[in-house]
Structures are given as C-alpha cells and as structure tokens.
Design a protein around this motif. Structure first.
Motif, PDB file in Angstrom:
ATOM      1  N   THR A  65       0.809  -1.215   0.000  1.00  0.00           N
ATOM      2  CA  THR A  65       0.000   0.000   0.000  1.00  0.00           C
ATOM      3  C   THR A  65       0.847   1.271   0.000  1.00  0.00           C
ATOM      4  O   THR A  65       1.905   1.345   0.625  1.00  0.00           O
ATOM      5  CB  THR A  65      -0.947   0.024   1.215  1.00  0.00           C
ATOM      6  N   VAL A  66       0.371   2.263  -0.716  1.00  0.00           N
ATOM      7  CA  VAL A  66       0.968   3.595  -0.707  1.00  0.00           C
ATOM      8  C   VAL A  66       0.497   4.319   0.558  1.00  0.00           C
ATOM      9  O   VAL A  66      -0.675   4.227   0.939  1.00  0.00           O
ATOM     10  CB  VAL A  66       0.547   4.376  -1.964  1.00  0.00           C
ATOM     11  N   GLN A  67       1.401   5.011   1.219  1.00  0.00           N
ATOM     12  CA  GLN A  67       1.028   5.710   2.446  1.00  0.00           C
ATOM     13  C   GLN A  67       0.069   6.862   2.154  1.00  0.00           C
ATOM     14  O   GLN A  67       0.300   7.646   1.233  1.00  0.00           O
ATOM     15  CB  GLN A  67       2.274   6.233   3.153  1.00  0.00           C
ATOM     16  N   TRP A  68      -0.997   6.952   2.939  1.00  0.00           N
ATOM     17  CA  TRP A  68      -2.004   8.005   2.748  1.00  0.00           C
ATOM     18  C   TRP A  68      -2.495   8.589   4.068  1.00  0.00           C
ATOM     19  O   TRP A  68      -3.024   9.701   4.098  1.00  0.00           O
ATOM     20  CB  TRP A  68      -3.213   7.447   1.993  1.00  0.00           C
ATOM     21  N   ALA A  69      -2.323   7.878   5.170  1.00  0.00           N
ATOM     22  CA  ALA A  69      -2.908   8.292   6.448  1.00  0.00           C
ATOM     23  C   ALA A  69      -1.932   9.113   7.270  1.00  0.00           C
ATOM     24  O   ALA A  69      -0.735   8.807   7.325  1.00  0.00           O
ATOM     25  CB  ALA A  69      -3.341   7.064   7.245  1.00  0.00           C
ATOM     26  N   ASP A  70      -2.446  10.166   7.928  1.00  0.00           N
ATOM     27  CA  ASP A  70      -1.618  10.852   8.912  1.00  0.00           C
ATOM     28  C   ASP A  70      -1.677  10.060  10.219  1.00  0.00           C
ATOM     29  O   ASP A  70      -2.390   9.067  10.342  1.00  0.00           O
ATOM     30  CB  ASP A  70      -2.060  12.304   9.087  1.00  0.00           C
ATOM     31  N   HIS A  71      -0.934  10.499  11.203  1.00  0.00           N
ATOM     32  CA  HIS A  71      -0.787   9.707  12.425  1.00  0.00           C
ATOM     33  C   HIS A  71      -2.096   9.622  13.208  1.00  0.00           C
ATOM     34  O   HIS A  71      -2.399   8.570  13.790  1.00  0.00           O
ATOM     35  CB  HIS A  71       0.335  10.289  13.290  1.00  0.00           C
ATOM     36  N   ALA A  72      -2.893  10.680  13.210  1.00  0.00           N
ATOM     37  CA  ALA A  72      -4.177  10.639  13.911  1.00  0.00           C
ATOM     38  C   ALA A  72      -5.119   9.654  13.238  1.00  0.00           C
ATOM     39  O   ALA A  72      -5.823   8.889  13.912  1.00  0.00           O
ATOM     40  CB  ALA A  72      -4.797  12.041  13.955  1.00  0.00           C
ATOM     41  N   THR A  73      -5.151   9.672  11.909  1.00  0.00           N
ATOM     42  CA  THR A  73      -5.998   8.729  11.178  1.00  0.00           C
ATOM     43  C   THR A  73      -5.533   7.302  11.418  1.00  0.00           C
ATOM     44  O   THR A  73      -6.354   6.386  11.562  1.00  0.00           O
ATOM     45  CB  THR A  73      -5.970   9.044   9.674  1.00  0.00           C
ATOM     46  N   ALA A  74      -4.218   7.092  11.468  1.00  0.00           N
ATOM     47  CA  ALA A  74      -3.680   5.755  11.711  1.00  0.00           C
ATOM     48  C   ALA A  74      -4.101   5.229  13.082  1.00  0.00           C
ATOM     49  O   ALA A  74      -4.437   4.050  13.229  1.00  0.00           O
ATOM     50  CB  ALA A  74      -2.157   5.776  11.601  1.00  0.00           C
ATOM     51  N   ARG A  75      -4.106   6.100  14.085  1.00  0.00           N
ATOM     52  CA  ARG A  75      -4.545   5.667  15.420  1.00  0.00           C
ATOM     53  C   ARG A  75      -6.029   5.324  15.409  1.00  0.00           C
ATOM     54  O   ARG A  75      -6.459   4.326  16.013  1.00  0.00           O
ATOM     55  CB  ARG A  75      -4.246   6.767  16.443  1.00  0.00           C
ATOM     56  N   HIS A  76      -6.822   6.130  14.729  1.00  0.00           N
ATOM     57  CA  HIS A  76      -8.260   5.854  14.632  1.00  0.00           C
ATOM     58  C   HIS A  76      -8.502   4.542  13.882  1.00  0.00           C
ATOM     59  O   HIS A  76      -9.337   3.724  14.300  1.00  0.00           O
ATOM     60  CB  HIS A  76      -8.953   7.015  13.907  1.00  0.00           C
ATOM     61  N   TYR A  77      -7.775   4.330  12.805  1.00  0.00           N
ATOM     62  CA  TYR A  77      -7.905   3.101  12.010  1.00  0.00           C
ATOM     63  C   TYR A  77      -7.591   1.885  12.877  1.00  0.00           C
ATOM     64  O   TYR A  77      -8.293   0.867  12.821  1.00  0.00           O
ATOM     65  CB  TYR A  77      -6.953   3.191  10.824  1.00  0.00           C
ATOM     66  N   ARG A  78      -6.563   1.994  13.694  1.00  0.00           N
ATOM     67  CA  ARG A  78      -6.172   0.875  14.554  1.00  0.00           C
ATOM     68  C   ARG A  78      -7.258   0.566  15.583  1.00  0.00           C
ATOM     69  O   ARG A  78      -7.552  -0.605  15.863  1.00  0.00           O
ATOM     70  CB  ARG A  78      -4.848   1.193  15.251  1.00  0.00           C
ATOM     71  N   ARG A  79      -7.864   1.600  16.144  1.00  0.00           N
ATOM     72  CA  ARG A  79      -8.941   1.383  17.112  1.00  0.00           C
ATOM     73  C   ARG A  79     -10.123   0.667  16.462  1.00  0.00           C
ATOM     74  O   ARG A  79     -10.772  -0.180  17.096  1.00  0.00           O
ATOM     75  CB  ARG A  79      -9.410   2.722  17.690  1.00  0.00           C
ATOM     76  N   ILE A  80     -10.402   0.989  15.206  1.00  0.00           N
ATOM     77  CA  ILE A  80     -11.553   0.392  14.523  1.00  0.00           C
ATOM     78  C   ILE A  80     -11.291  -1.066  14.159  1.00  0.00           C
ATOM     79  O   ILE A  80     -12.141  -1.941  14.389  1.00  0.00           O
ATOM     80  CB  ILE A  80     -11.908   1.193  13.249  1.00  0.00           C
ATOM     81  N   PHE A  81     -10.124  -1.362  13.597  1.00  0.00           N
ATOM     82  CA  PHE A  81      -9.905  -2.673  12.999  1.00  0.00           C
ATOM     83  C   PHE A  81      -9.023  -3.614  13.821  1.00  0.00           C
ATOM     84  O   PHE A  81      -9.074  -4.825  13.595  1.00  0.00           O
ATOM     85  CB  PHE A  81      -9.307  -2.504  11.590  1.00  0.00           C
ATOM     86  N   GLU A  82      -8.208  -3.093  14.718  1.00  0.00           N
ATOM     87  CA  GLU A  82      -7.357  -3.931  15.549  1.00  0.00           C
ATOM     88  C   GLU A  82      -6.644  -4.988  14.689  1.00  0.00           C
ATOM     89  O   GLU A  82      -5.931  -4.651  13.763  1.00  0.00           O
ATOM     90  CB  GLU A  82      -8.192  -4.548  16.674  1.00  0.00           C
ATOM     91  N   ASP A  83      -6.859  -6.286  14.994  1.00  0.00           N
ATOM     92  CA  ASP A  83      -6.151  -7.331  14.247  1.00  0.00           C
ATOM     93  C   ASP A  83      -6.907  -7.792  13.004  1.00  0.00           C
ATOM     94  O   ASP A  83      -6.524  -8.784  12.375  1.00  0.00           O
ATOM     95  CB  ASP A  83      -5.852  -8.527  15.147  1.00  0.00           C
ATOM     96  N   ARG A  84      -7.942  -7.064  12.597  1.00  0.00           N
ATOM     97  CA  ARG A  84      -8.689  -7.448  11.392  1.00  0.00           C
ATOM     98  C   ARG A  84      -8.139  -6.771  10.134  1.00  0.00           C
ATOM     99  O   ARG A  84      -8.732  -6.884   9.061  1.00  0.00           O
ATOM    100  CB  ARG A  84     -10.184  -7.102  11.549  1.00  0.00           C
ATOM    101  N   SER A  85      -7.042  -6.066  10.263  1.00  0.00           N
ATOM    102  CA  SER A  85      -6.420  -5.426   9.116  1.00  0.00           C
ATOM    103  C   SER A  85      -4.924  -5.737   9.118  1.00  0.00           C
ATOM    104  O   SER A  85      -4.286  -5.741  10.175  1.00  0.00           O
ATOM    105  CB  SER A  85      -6.626  -3.904   9.157  1.00  0.00           C
TER     106      SER A  85
END
Length: 214
Positions: A65-85
């Motif tokens: 994947t090409v990087q697109w997320a800033d650090h805040a978005t990355a933290r939010h993404y991790r909270r949503i998907f945890e080990d499902r991504s």
C-alpha cells in the motif's frame, strides 16, 4: 431493465448502497494492491463509519500500500480494525553498499558493518512504493514483512518480524517516485529495479501463494 430500441439500460452499483444490506455476511473483506490497497483501506474505514453494525465483520488485506494516512488517522484506524487489518510489504536481501538516496534500503538486523563509514554488509530492500514520502504520512498497523525469493534461490526466505519497526522508517524521494509513476524514470535507477522485483502484482501474488503454502 430494458431500454428503448432493444438496448439494455446500464445500472451502476455503489458500495454504499449495497453494503448496508449485507447483514448476513460473516466477513466482509477489502483487498487491494498499491494505490488499490490504499483505496481498500480508505473504503473499509468509511464503510465501518457509515455501517457501525457491520464494522466488527470488516477485514482488510493491503498489498504494497501507498502511504495516505496521517498519524491521527492511523490511530483511529487501529482502534476500529485492531487485528482485522494487515498489510503485506515485500522485501529482499541485498549485499551493500546501498545506492545513494535509497532510503528504502535498511541495514539487515544483525548485519555487521564494514569499514566504509559504518555501512552495513547486507541490507533489506523494502518495496519502495510503501516508503514514507512526507513526515505527515505513515504506514498503518500490522505490517507484515515478506521476503521474496532471491534470484539465485529456489526457497522462500523465512519471515522476519524483526523488520517491522525498520519498515516504518524507510523513505523515498517524491520526485523520483513521481518519475517512476509517470514512466520516465531511467530503468537503471535503483528504485525502478526494486519496483520491478518487489512491487508488481505478480510479486505479491507469489507472496500470498507462499504464505498459504507454509
């Protein structure tokens, strides 16, 4: 439905219209390669936000994947998907010295240094399209480094999870990447060479095949 003059009326299906009705699905998987991998991650994040009842069933597999997320978005993404991504990043091992300005070459963990200004003897070459292009962007969580077979080896090298923190630090020059994407980068350039051996769809197809056969 039928159109006038016997022609068929073309219908357009939108994910946002289709997804809410998939209440019986046990899993919903978003998969993509390169820019498509970024799109898969973005689409999954939006789908989870718009359909919170489906969010626990959404999974994401991103390949190079090409990087697109800033650090805040990355933290939010991790909270949503945890080990499902998860995101697979192809790597290969090469002898030093590293090419000039090749920030996607990182010293192999445990590699010794030679006398040339502390340069490592061996390097891990990371898929250059996954590299950081600007400090505001970052890779998302669950990076899985995958070794591709060396040109003179018939066996897949072992997966080295110790590489994950190093992969998050690799860099590339935006101008060089832009030239690569435009097709104007010299084929002899290190990024062009590493793109050909690590990033193309056939490379990640081989990676998936080898992972499933382990």
């Amino acid at each position: 439905g039928g159109g006038g003059g016997g022609g068929g009326e073309r219908k357009t299906a939108y994910l946002g219209d289709w997804l809410p009705g998939q209440t019986g699905a046990s899993e919903i998987l978003f998969v993509g390669l390169s820019l498509g991998a970024a799109l898969a991650q973005i689409s999954a994040l939006r789908a989870a936000a718009e359909n919170p009842h489906l969010a626990p069933r959404i999974h994401v597999l991103a390949l190079g994947t090409v990087q697109w997320a800033d650090h805040a978005t990355a933290r939010h993404y991790r909270r949503i998907f945890e080990d499902r991504s998860a995101q697979l990043v192809n790597t290969a091992t090469s002898a030093g010295p590293a090419p000039q300005h090749a920030g996607w070459w990182v010293p192999e963990p445990g590699s010794s240094s030679n006398s040339l200004e502390g340069a490592a003897d061996r390097y891990v070459v990371v898929d250059p399209l996954t590299a950081e292009l600007a400090p505001q962007f970052c890779l998302l969580h669950n990076v899985v480094p995958c070794r591709v077979p060396e040109p003179d080896s018939a066996e897949l090298a072992s997966l080295e999870l110790a590489l994950e923190p190093h992969i998050a630090e690799v860099t590339a020059q935006l101008g060089t990447l832009s030239a690569l994407m435009r097709g104007t980068l010299n084929s002899a350039h290190p990024m062009s060479h590493d793109y050909q051996r690590l990033h193309l769809g056939r490379n990640y197809r081989s990676t998936l095949r080898d992972l499933f056969l382990r």
